[in-house]
Write a protein that holds these residues in place. Structure first.
Motif, PDB file in Angstrom:
ATOM      1  N   ALA A  31      27.866 -20.436  56.482  1.00 55.29           N
ATOM      2  CA  ALA A  31      29.066 -20.132  55.718  1.00 55.29           C
ATOM      3  C   ALA A  31      30.203 -21.022  56.182  1.00 55.29           C
ATOM      4  O   ALA A  31      30.173 -21.588  57.276  1.00 55.29           O
ATOM      5  CB  ALA A  31      29.428 -18.652  55.901  1.00 55.29           C
ATOM      6  N   PRO A  32      31.247 -21.215  55.345  1.00 59.04           N
ATOM      7  CA  PRO A  32      32.388 -22.044  55.759  1.00 59.04           C
ATOM      8  C   PRO A  32      32.958 -21.581  57.077  1.00 59.04           C
ATOM      9  O   PRO A  32      33.209 -20.392  57.294  1.00 59.04           O
ATOM     10  CB  PRO A  32      33.383 -21.840  54.604  1.00 59.04           C
ATOM     11  CG  PRO A  32      32.523 -21.504  53.418  1.00 59.04           C
ATOM     12  CD  PRO A  32      31.394 -20.702  53.978  1.00 59.04           C
ATOM     13  N   GLY A  33      33.114 -22.516  57.986  1.00 59.38           N
ATOM     14  CA  GLY A  33      33.632 -22.210  59.302  1.00 59.38           C
ATOM     15  C   GLY A  33      32.600 -21.764  60.293  1.00 59.38           C
ATOM     16  O   GLY A  33      32.878 -21.644  61.488  1.00 59.38           O
ATOM     17  N   GLU A  34      31.386 -21.510  59.835  1.00 61.58           N
ATOM     18  CA  GLU A  34      30.323 -21.058  60.728  1.00 61.58           C
ATOM     19  C   GLU A  34      29.717 -22.254  61.440  1.00 61.58           C
ATOM     20  O   GLU A  34      29.363 -23.247  60.821  1.00 61.58           O
ATOM     21  CB  GLU A  34      29.238 -20.329  59.928  1.00 61.58           C
ATOM     22  CG  GLU A  34      28.105 -19.784  60.791  1.00 61.58           C
ATOM     23  CD  GLU A  34      27.049 -19.098  59.960  1.00 61.58           C
ATOM     24  OE1 GLU A  34      26.118 -18.540  60.542  1.00 61.58           O
ATOM     25  OE2 GLU A  34      27.175 -19.130  58.720  1.00 61.58           O
ATOM     26  N   SER A  99      25.863 -36.356  61.765  1.00 59.13           N
ATOM     27  CA  SER A  99      27.077 -35.590  61.484  1.00 59.13           C
ATOM     28  C   SER A  99      27.335 -35.596  59.987  1.00 59.13           C
ATOM     29  O   SER A  99      27.166 -36.622  59.316  1.00 59.13           O
ATOM     30  CB  SER A  99      28.279 -36.198  62.214  1.00 59.13           C
ATOM     31  OG  SER A  99      28.091 -36.142  63.614  1.00 59.13           O
ATOM     32  N   GLY A 100      27.733 -34.431  59.459  1.00 56.82           N
ATOM     33  CA  GLY A 100      28.015 -34.330  58.029  1.00 56.82           C
ATOM     34  C   GLY A 100      29.363 -34.917  57.669  1.00 56.82           C
ATOM     35  O   GLY A 100      30.121 -35.416  58.529  1.00 56.82           O
ATOM     36  N   GLY A 101      29.673 -34.846  56.380  1.00 55.24           N
ATOM     37  CA  GLY A 101      30.948 -35.395  55.926  1.00 55.24           C
ATOM     38  C   GLY A 101      32.141 -34.621  56.423  1.00 55.24           C
ATOM     39  O   GLY A 101      33.215 -35.196  56.649  1.00 55.24           O
ATOM     40  N   ALA A 102      31.989 -33.324  56.601  1.00 55.29           N
ATOM     41  CA  ALA A 102      33.083 -32.474  57.080  1.00 55.29           C
ATOM     42  C   ALA A 102      32.881 -32.155  58.553  1.00 55.29           C
ATOM     43  O   ALA A 102      31.744 -32.133  59.040  1.00 55.29           O
ATOM     44  CB  ALA A 102      33.141 -31.192  56.260  1.00 55.29           C
ATOM     45  N   PRO A 103      33.965 -31.914  59.281  1.00 54.90           N
ATOM     46  CA  PRO A 103      33.832 -31.578  60.707  1.00 54.90           C
ATOM     47  C   PRO A 103      32.980 -30.332  60.904  1.00 54.90           C
ATOM     48  O   PRO A 103      33.084 -29.361  60.162  1.00 54.90           O
ATOM     49  CB  PRO A 103      35.287 -31.326  61.142  1.00 54.90           C
ATOM     50  CG  PRO A 103      36.119 -32.080  60.149  1.00 54.90           C
ATOM     51  CD  PRO A 103      35.372 -31.997  58.852  1.00 54.90           C
ATOM     52  N   GLY A 104      32.105 -30.401  61.898  1.00 58.82           N
ATOM     53  CA  GLY A 104      31.264 -29.263  62.220  1.00 58.82           C
ATOM     54  C   GLY A 104      30.035 -29.109  61.350  1.00 58.82           C
ATOM     55  O   GLY A 104      29.296 -28.143  61.503  1.00 58.82           O
ATOM     56  N   THR A 105      29.804 -30.058  60.440  1.00 59.09           N
ATOM     57  CA  THR A 105      28.628 -29.979  59.577  1.00 59.09           C
ATOM     58  C   THR A 105      27.612 -31.044  59.984  1.00 59.09           C
ATOM     59  O   THR A 105      27.947 -32.011  60.679  1.00 59.09           O
ATOM     60  CB  THR A 105      28.999 -30.178  58.101  1.00 59.09           C
ATOM     61  OG1 THR A 105      29.565 -31.486  57.931  1.00 59.09           O
ATOM     62  CG2 THR A 105      30.007 -29.127  57.660  1.00 59.09           C
ATOM     63  N   ILE A 106      26.395 -30.857  59.548  1.00 59.14           N
ATOM     64  CA  ILE A 106      25.319 -31.790  59.880  1.00 59.14           C
ATOM     65  C   ILE A 106      24.609 -32.222  58.609  1.00 59.14           C
ATOM     66  O   ILE A 106      24.726 -31.587  57.561  1.00 59.14           O
ATOM     67  CB  ILE A 106      24.324 -31.180  60.894  1.00 59.14           C
ATOM     68  CG1 ILE A 106      23.819 -29.824  60.393  1.00 59.14           C
ATOM     69  CG2 ILE A 106      24.947 -31.047  62.255  1.00 59.14           C
ATOM     70  CD1 ILE A 106      22.506 -29.886  59.675  1.00 59.14           C
ATOM     71  N   ALA A 107      23.860 -33.332  58.721  1.00 60.70           N
ATOM     72  CA  ALA A 107      23.078 -33.855  57.589  1.00 60.70           C
ATOM     73  C   ALA A 107      21.790 -34.438  58.139  1.00 60.70           C
ATOM     74  O   ALA A 107      21.712 -34.828  59.309  1.00 60.70           O
ATOM     75  CB  ALA A 107      23.873 -34.900  56.820  1.00 60.70           C
TER      76      ALA A 107
END
Length: 428
Positions: A31-34, A99-107
């Motif tokens: 979820a967002p922020g998770e 690392s994903g496009g947004a901070p804290g996300t992965i790809a």
């Protein structure tokens, strides 16, 4: 090898782990922020129970997760948007996450996303073997060799298995370098040997007025000189083909695919094989439409088809026929080379594309073959994403089919050192 054993464990582990996860749990994105998702330091997949049903008295959910985590083979499950919803520690250690496009996300790594997209489009599993750079650009660390296998789990999710084959790739590079270096060193003395044999043949020309005893000595010397010349020429071909095979196996980067006229390829093949076919009174015929195009290397295509035709001539009797047929089948060009030769026994069919393998050792010595021609054909086909097949029966001739791409690649290959290994090659 260790990685081969590990790959063999993956289907069973996926059946227990991924199967249990998809049946009992609903894979979801954080979820967002998770942050406690697949890319967290704890390395846990983002899994949420689908309902309140227990996992079973044996703890199937936990057993599945532990099975995946214990594997030395990396496993990544991608959803319909190529988001990694399940990753085991081995895959994370291999660097298959980014690392994903947004901070804290992965790809997932771009190569994994490319394979997953191909599997969804075609419905067929994909396997590649490639080298991935490690560390910063320009670093001295050796690349990571990976064997990747992508399979569809359902309509949306794709599982990608990754086995570390770095050591196998290193040994293969050492072997290729050794063969290339030795072959280069052999070219000079072999060339000198051929020139000396030719000079010896000239010196042993039998004069018309030679005494009978002297004539016998000269005849013997000439027979030896002819044999030396024949064997040195054969060794020269072996060295040349070893160098060619080394290049095809990755010692040199593959050329960029370019449009190749099949009319030119066929004309080149007929010209190269005219002498050998005429010597046995074998007719080489061609049938097929004009103007067809394939994509790849023109010189390699000509080499592959020439090797097939020369192989057909070598194993055919005098006064027979070798038929070349070209046709387009969807996105592929198929080239058939059919002969009326001795055929191939069933026990040899699966091995004739191996290096130095000869189905008939005595006949191979008589024809002067090196045992590398069909191996070169296989690697040329594989490097272009194609394949080579054969149908044959003893005493009833053989038909080789070379399959080459008739369309330009949709996008650049994931890596300049990537080698497609699922070529579908079947042997002669």
């Amino acid at each position: 090898m260790e990685w081969g054993y590990a790959v063999g464990l993956v289907p069973a582990a996926l059946a227990v782990g991924v199967g249990a996860g998809l049946t009992i749990a609903r894979l979801r994105r954080p979820a967002p922020g998770e942050t406690e998702g697949v890319g967290s330091p704890e390395g846990r997949a983002a899994i949420e129970p689908d309902d309140d049903r227990p996992a079973g008295k044996h703890g199937l959910r936990g057993l599945g997760r532990k099975s995946l985590d214990s594997l030395r083979v990396g496993v990544v499950v991608l959803d319909a948007d190529d988001y990694p919803v399940l990753v085991n520690p081995a895959a994370r250690a291999m660097g298959l996450l980014r690392s994903g496009g947004a901070p804290g996300t992965i790809a997932a790594h771009p190569i994994l996303r490319t394979l997953a997209g191909q599997v969804r489009r075609t419905g067929v599993r994909r396997e590649v073997e490639l080298d991935l750079p490690r560390g910063r650009a320009g670093g001295a660390q050796a690349p990571l060799g990976l064997h990747l296998r992508a399979v569809a789990l359902n309509a949306t999710h794709v599982a990608v298995e990754a086995a570390d084959v770095t050591e196998a790739h290193r040994l293969a590079r050492v072997r290729r370098d050794f063969v290339a270096n030795v072959s280069h060193e052999l070219k000079t003395p072999i060339g000198a040997l051929q020139l000396l044999a030719e000079a010896l043949l000239d010196a042993t020309q039998l004069p018309d007025s030679a005494p009978e005893a002297q004539s016998e000595d000269l005849l013997a010397a000439r027979r030896f000189a002819e044999r030396i010349h024949h064997e040195s020429a054969r060794m020269g071909r072996l060295v040349s083909e070893l160098l060619e095979l080394t290049r095809l196996q990755g010692a040199e980067p593959l050329p960029n695919p370019e449009p190749v006229s099949l009319d030119w390829v066929i004309a080149e093949v007929l010209d190269r094989t005219r002498t050998t076919s005429s010597a046995k009174n074998i007719e080489v015929t061609y049938s097929g439409p004009k103007g067809l195009m394939a994509y790849g290397s023109d010189s390699q295509f000509a080499t592959a088809v020439t090797n097939l035709v020369e192989n057909a001539i070598a194993y055919s009797g005098p006064d027979t026929k070798v038929e070349l047929t070209v046709r387009q089948n969807d996105d592929w060009i198929e080239i058939d080379v059919a002969d009326q030769g001795i055929g191939i026994s069933p026990q040899d069919v699966d091995r004739i594309f191996e290096r130095f393998y000869r189905a008939d050792q005595a006949r191979s010595r008589a024809t002067g073959g090196t045992g590398l021609g069909l191996a070169i054909v296989k690697h040329i086909a594989t490097n272009h994403g194609g394949r080579v097949d054969v149908t044959s029966a003893l005493g009833d001739g053989s038909t080789f089919t070379l399959r080459l791409p008739a369309r330009p690649p949709e996008s650049p290959s994931p890596s300049p050192t990537a080698i497609e290994i699922e070529s579908g090659v079947t042997g002669r």
